[in-house]
Design a protein around this motif. Structure first.
Motif, PDB file in Angstrom:
ATOM      1  N   LYS A   1       0.842  -1.206   0.000  1.00 11.17           N
ATOM      2  CA  LYS A   1       0.000   0.000   0.000  1.00 11.17           C
ATOM      3  C   LYS A   1       0.878   1.257   0.000  1.00 11.17           C
TER       4      LYS A   1
ATOM      5  N   ASN B   1       1.029   4.156  -2.859  1.00 11.12           N
ATOM      6  CA  ASN B   1       0.836   5.571  -2.556  1.00 11.12           C
ATOM      7  C   ASN B   1       2.030   6.401  -3.013  1.00 11.12           C
TER       8      ASN B   1
ATOM      9  N   SER C   1       2.018   6.713  -6.734  1.00 15.16           N
ATOM     10  CA  SER C   1       0.942   7.623  -7.126  1.00 15.16           C
ATOM     11  C   SER C   1       1.366   9.078  -6.920  1.00 15.16           C
ATOM     12  N   SER C   2       2.016   9.361  -5.782  1.00 19.09           N
ATOM     13  CA  SER C   2       2.422  10.740  -5.507  1.00 19.09           C
ATOM     14  C   SER C   2       3.610  11.159  -6.377  1.00 19.09           C
TER      15      SER C   2
END
Lengths: 85, 85
Positions: free
Chosen positions: A20, A24, A27-28
């Motif tokens: 996870k 994240n 994605s950032s």
């Protein structure tokens, strides 16, 4: 000689916080096309020259069951490869 | 859809204490035919349906270089697989 490549990862339904966190982070960083991340451990076991394929398979299974994986929360898979000495 | 299976492990010459510990443990359990152990991390990245094979390859390389591996001490390899949605 035989060599086993083992992948140990979490069973479906077991929380994988590292995966996870990686998703994240990706994605950032702008990599939003990565829809799913799975993490696991990789092990490579090289057997001695006296070990045949069948024994290598049994040794790999026993090593995974007893040491390399936690059968309550993890699954493993492996493939055997023949390598030159 | 494309899926990348990534293996990250230590470069040759970098000390891998976990591998040594596993080999010692296997040896003390009677599995002395395991001559060498290599450890690493496994990552599976699943890309969205709009990502083609070339883009998946580039995204995987960038993810490995920037996040999943430490290029000073680690190498990575990956293979792409096509999966059904």
């Amino acid at each position: 000689m035989w060599l086993a490549e083992v992948i140990v990862n979490y069973k479906i339904g077991i929380l994988d916080p590292e995966a996870k966190a990686i998703q994240n982070a990706l994605s950032s960083m702008g990599y939003e096309d990565v829809e799913q991340v799975v993490t696991g451990k990789y092990f490579q076991l090289t057997f001695g020259p006296k070990v045949n394929k069948e024994t290598a398979e049994n040794l790999t299974k026993e090593s995974c069951d007893k040491l390399l994986s936690n059968p309550v929360i993890q699954d493993y898979s492996f493939q055997l490869k023949e390598v030159k000495e």
